[in-house]
Write a protein that holds these residues in place. Structure first.
Motif, PDB file in Angstrom:
ATOM      1  N   UNK A  41      10.253  17.031  -3.875  1.00 38.73           N
ATOM      2  CA  UNK A  41       9.934  17.716  -4.757  1.00 38.73           C
ATOM      3  C   UNK A  41      10.595  19.286  -4.542  1.00 38.73           C
ATOM      4  N   UNK A  42      11.713  19.374  -3.847  1.00 39.99           N
ATOM      5  CA  UNK A  42      12.505  20.558  -3.523  1.00 39.99           C
ATOM      6  C   UNK A  42      11.515  21.615  -2.516  1.00 39.99           C
ATOM      7  N   UNK A  43      10.349  22.128  -2.985  1.00 38.91           N
ATOM      8  CA  UNK A  43       9.649  23.123  -1.982  1.00 38.91           C
ATOM      9  C   UNK A  43       8.578  22.039  -1.337  1.00 38.91           C
ATOM     10  N   UNK A  44       8.429  20.660  -1.511  1.00 39.69           N
ATOM     11  CA  UNK A  44       7.599  19.949  -1.102  1.00 39.69           C
ATOM     12  C   UNK A  44       8.076  18.407  -0.641  1.00 39.69           C
ATOM     13  N   UNK A  45       8.143  18.212   0.440  1.00 42.27           N
ATOM     14  CA  UNK A  45       8.622  16.806   0.741  1.00 42.27           C
ATOM     15  C   UNK A  45       7.491  15.888   1.070  1.00 42.27           C
ATOM     16  N   UNK A  46       7.308  14.822   0.533  1.00 46.22           N
ATOM     17  CA  UNK A  46       6.264  13.865   0.825  1.00 46.22           C
ATOM     18  C   UNK A  46       6.883  12.469   1.800  1.00 46.22           C
ATOM     19  N   UNK A  47       6.069  12.350   2.754  1.00 48.63           N
ATOM     20  CA  UNK A  47       6.410  11.267   3.480  1.00 48.63           C
ATOM     21  C   UNK A  47       5.302  10.115   3.706  1.00 48.63           C
ATOM     22  N   UNK A  48       5.399   8.932   2.873  1.00 49.08           N
ATOM     23  CA  UNK A  48       4.248   8.116   3.037  1.00 49.08           C
ATOM     24  C   UNK A  48       5.037   6.933   4.035  1.00 49.08           C
ATOM     25  N   UNK A  49       4.390   6.841   5.172  1.00 56.14           N
ATOM     26  CA  UNK A  49       4.752   5.698   6.124  1.00 56.14           C
ATOM     27  C   UNK A  49       3.785   4.810   6.145  1.00 56.14           C
ATOM     28  N   UNK A  50       4.243   3.354   6.719  1.00 58.18           N
ATOM     29  CA  UNK A  50       3.375   2.537   7.653  1.00 58.18           C
ATOM     30  C   UNK A  50       3.188   3.270   8.632  1.00 58.18           C
ATOM     31  N   UNK A  51       1.956   2.834   9.215  1.00 56.73           N
ATOM     32  CA  UNK A  51       1.551   3.656  10.740  1.00 56.73           C
ATOM     33  C   UNK A  51       2.571   3.373  11.729  1.00 56.73           C
ATOM     34  N   UNK A  52       3.098   2.232  12.082  1.00 61.84           N
ATOM     35  CA  UNK A  52       4.320   2.132  13.025  1.00 61.84           C
ATOM     36  C   UNK A  52       5.392   2.866  12.963  1.00 61.84           C
ATOM     37  N   UNK A  53       5.820   3.038  11.596  1.00 61.55           N
ATOM     38  CA  UNK A  53       6.861   3.789  11.222  1.00 61.55           C
ATOM     39  C   UNK A  53       6.693   5.243  11.510  1.00 61.55           C
ATOM     40  N   UNK A  54       5.520   5.649  11.156  1.00 64.21           N
ATOM     41  CA  UNK A  54       4.992   7.241  11.385  1.00 64.21           C
ATOM     42  C   UNK A  54       4.837   7.372  12.849  1.00 64.21           C
ATOM     43  N   UNK A  55       4.671   6.555  13.605  1.00 66.65           N
ATOM     44  CA  UNK A  55       4.330   6.674  15.061  1.00 66.65           C
ATOM     45  C   UNK A  55       5.898   6.800  15.668  1.00 66.65           C
TER      46      UNK A  55
ATOM     47  N   UNK B  80      12.123  -1.243   0.930  1.00 68.36           N
ATOM     48  CA  UNK B  80      11.350  -1.978   1.960  1.00 68.36           C
ATOM     49  C   UNK B  80       9.999  -1.156   2.162  1.00 68.36           C
ATOM     50  N   UNK B  81       9.745  -0.005   1.369  1.00 66.58           N
ATOM     51  CA  UNK B  81       8.305   0.670   1.770  1.00 66.58           C
ATOM     52  C   UNK B  81       7.762   0.755   2.863  1.00 66.58           C
ATOM     53  N   UNK B  82       8.551   0.859   4.037  1.00 68.64           N
ATOM     54  CA  UNK B  82       8.100   1.340   5.417  1.00 68.64           C
ATOM     55  C   UNK B  82       7.882   2.664   5.660  1.00 68.64           C
ATOM     56  N   UNK B  83       8.851   3.537   4.752  1.00 67.57           N
ATOM     57  CA  UNK B  83       8.890   4.823   4.857  1.00 67.57           C
ATOM     58  C   UNK B  83       9.282   5.413   3.386  1.00 67.57           C
ATOM     59  N   UNK B  84       8.614   6.017   2.604  1.00 67.45           N
ATOM     60  CA  UNK B  84       9.087   6.320   1.406  1.00 67.45           C
ATOM     61  C   UNK B  84       9.101   7.923   1.373  1.00 67.45           C
ATOM     62  N   UNK B  85      10.205   8.352   1.104  1.00 71.49           N
ATOM     63  CA  UNK B  85      10.252   9.968   0.910  1.00 71.49           C
ATOM     64  C   UNK B  85      10.249  10.357  -0.526  1.00 71.49           C
ATOM     65  N   UNK B  86       9.750  11.355  -1.001  1.00 72.01           N
ATOM     66  CA  UNK B  86       9.794  11.978  -2.365  1.00 72.01           C
ATOM     67  C   UNK B  86       9.980  13.493  -2.086  1.00 72.01           C
TER      68      UNK B  86
ATOM     69  N   UNK C 255       0.940  -1.274  -0.115  1.00 75.56           N
ATOM     70  CA  UNK C 255      -0.071   0.034  -0.060  1.00 75.56           C
ATOM     71  C   UNK C 255       1.098   1.277  -0.119  1.00 75.56           C
ATOM     72  N   UNK C 256       1.919   1.298   0.740  1.00 71.33           N
ATOM     73  CA  UNK C 256       2.651   2.560   0.991  1.00 71.33           C
ATOM     74  C   UNK C 256       3.575   2.647  -0.537  1.00 71.33           C
ATOM     75  N   UNK C 257       3.905   1.610  -1.262  1.00 69.42           N
ATOM     76  CA  UNK C 257       4.491   1.791  -2.326  1.00 69.42           C
ATOM     77  C   UNK C 257       3.579   2.303  -3.521  1.00 69.42           C
ATOM     78  N   UNK C 258       2.254   1.769  -3.641  1.00 68.49           N
ATOM     79  CA  UNK C 258       1.172   2.209  -4.373  1.00 68.49           C
ATOM     80  C   UNK C 258       0.961   3.502  -4.152  1.00 68.49           C
ATOM     81  N   UNK C 259       0.794   3.879  -2.857  1.00 65.96           N
ATOM     82  CA  UNK C 259       0.616   5.459  -2.792  1.00 65.96           C
ATOM     83  C   UNK C 259       1.682   6.375  -3.202  1.00 65.96           C
ATOM     84  N   UNK C 260       3.071   5.982  -2.871  1.00 66.56           N
ATOM     85  CA  UNK C 260       3.868   6.879  -3.365  1.00 66.56           C
ATOM     86  C   UNK C 260       4.054   6.909  -4.983  1.00 66.56           C
ATOM     87  N   UNK C 261       3.824   5.618  -5.624  1.00 65.16           N
ATOM     88  CA  UNK C 261       3.789   5.750  -7.047  1.00 65.16           C
ATOM     89  C   UNK C 261       2.808   6.607  -7.536  1.00 65.16           C
TER      90      UNK C 261
END
Length: 123
Positions: free
Chosen positions: A89-103, A81-87, A53-59
């Protein structure tokens, strides 16, 4: 349909749409523009239920930003490993986490002085 000279806020809105397309949840936007010495203007943070799911959201975010803003991320991390994906974009940084990693990493707590906007889950 690419928009010329998209602002950081418009980029954030496009990123949120990409997250919602794949049912990413608990979306938080941290506005860092009023803080000193930040690396970007916004963080967009969300979570997914599994590595897949994390991989799909980031893609999905990458696809939406490429289609609507004509941009590719400057840098990405975490697809292996798709536990925390970072994208980045210079002005904006996207963090897509699995819940446990986000916490565990608690970026919202680390940047608690940033203005925060929570986006309601669509489902």
């Amino acid at each position: 349909m690419k928009e010329e000279n998209m602002t950081a806020k418009q980029l954030v809105d496009t990123i949120v749409e990409g997250i919602q397309e794949k049912k990413g949840t608990n979306i938080a936007i941290l506005d860092l523009t009023e803080l000193d010495n930040t690396i970007c203007q916004y963080f967009v943070i969300c979570d997914g239920d599994s590595n897949t799911h994390v991989d799909a959201v980031a893609n999905s975010v990458e696809d939406y930003v490429r289609e609507y803003a004509g941009e590719k991320p400057n840098h990405t991390e975490g697809f292996t490993n798709a536990e925390w994906i970072l994208l980045d974009y210079f002005d904006v940084v996207v963090h897509v986490f699995q819940r446990s990693q986000r916490e565990f990493y608690n970026l919202e707590g680390l940047w608690a002085d940033a203005a925060r906007t929570d986006i309601e889950n669509l489902f």
